[in-house]
Design a protein around this motif. Structure first.
Motif, PDB file in Angstrom:
ATOM      1  N   UNK A  85       3.683  -8.341   4.625  1.00 25.64           N
ATOM      2  CA  UNK A  85       4.950  -8.078   3.949  1.00 25.64           C
ATOM      3  C   UNK A  85       5.712  -6.971   4.674  1.00 25.64           C
ATOM      4  N   UNK A  86       5.004  -5.918   5.062  1.00 25.58           N
ATOM      5  CA  UNK A  86       5.638  -4.800   5.755  1.00 25.58           C
ATOM      6  C   UNK A  86       6.308  -5.270   7.052  1.00 25.58           C
ATOM      7  N   UNK A  87       5.630  -6.109   7.817  1.00 28.22           N
ATOM      8  CA  UNK A  87       6.193  -6.620   9.064  1.00 28.22           C
ATOM      9  C   UNK A  87       7.455  -7.428   8.848  1.00 28.22           C
TER      10      UNK A  87
ATOM     11  N   UNK B 188      -9.856  -4.852   4.235  1.00 22.45           N
ATOM     12  CA  UNK B 188      -9.149  -5.522   5.336  1.00 22.45           C
ATOM     13  C   UNK B 188      -8.242  -6.648   4.837  1.00 22.45           C
ATOM     14  N   UNK B 189      -8.719  -7.441   3.869  1.00 21.99           N
ATOM     15  CA  UNK B 189      -7.898  -8.545   3.353  1.00 21.99           C
ATOM     16  C   UNK B 189      -6.688  -8.018   2.574  1.00 21.99           C
ATOM     17  N   UNK B 190      -6.865  -6.900   1.871  1.00 31.45           N
ATOM     18  CA  UNK B 190      -5.746  -6.289   1.144  1.00 31.45           C
ATOM     19  C   UNK B 190      -4.704  -5.767   2.132  1.00 31.45           C
ATOM     20  N   UNK B 191      -5.178  -5.103   3.185  1.00 32.44           N
ATOM     21  CA  UNK B 191      -4.256  -4.587   4.197  1.00 32.44           C
ATOM     22  C   UNK B 191      -3.523  -5.716   4.914  1.00 32.44           C
ATOM     23  N   UNK B 192      -4.181  -6.847   5.112  1.00 25.48           N
ATOM     24  CA  UNK B 192      -3.524  -7.989   5.763  1.00 25.48           C
ATOM     25  C   UNK B 192      -2.324  -8.450   4.939  1.00 25.48           C
TER      26      UNK B 192
ATOM     27  N   UNK C  80      -3.495  -8.738  -5.977  1.00 25.08           N
ATOM     28  CA  UNK C  80      -2.563  -8.038  -5.100  1.00 25.08           C
ATOM     29  C   UNK C  80      -1.411  -8.931  -4.667  1.00 25.08           C
ATOM     30  N   UNK C  81      -1.702 -10.184  -4.380  1.00 26.27           N
ATOM     31  CA  UNK C  81      -0.651 -11.102  -3.923  1.00 26.27           C
ATOM     32  C   UNK C  81       0.448 -11.259  -4.970  1.00 26.27           C
TER      33      UNK C  81
END
Length: 112
Positions: A28-30, A19-23, A95-96
């Motif tokens: 970024x996608x948004x 969930x934190x990775x998808x956030x 990831x960040x």
């Protein structure tokens, strides 16, 4: 008859983004959708990796793929951003910091 309990070192049946990775990815996608650069995405949860594919239009090949491959965690890093041509743009365990390569593209779009 012996009963095997799963070891914490066994590979999961399929790899998925947390969930934190998808956030981080969807944030970024948004921003890129708001800038008019990206239009669609797809998520694949495979046995050995999870892939978040980013499309400019629905019916084309992905512009970028954000991959999570836990087997590479101790080597090059489990996260990678891969371009349309298959070239790895950035790889690492954070990831960040891996997504920074795409954040720079957003900053260039806003500056124009």
């Amino acid at each position: 008859m012996t009963i095997q309990t799963p070891s914490p070192f066994d590979a999961p049946a399929q790899v998925a983004f947390h969930r934190t990775e998808l956030a981080l990815i969807l944030g970024l996608y948004g921003r890129m959708v708001a800038a008019g650069e990206w239009r669609d995405y797809g998520i694949s949860n495979l046995r050995d990796m999870a892939v978040f594919s980013i499309f400019r239009r629905t019916a084309e090949n992905p512009l970028y793929r954000i991959e999570k491959n836990p087997r590479l965690r101790l080597r090059q890093g489990q996260y990678a951003v891969v371009g349309m041509d298959g070239q790895v743009l950035k790889r690492g365990n954070d990831l960040k910091s891996v997504l920074q390569v795409l954040e720079r593209k957003l900053i260039r779009l806003i500056e124009k």
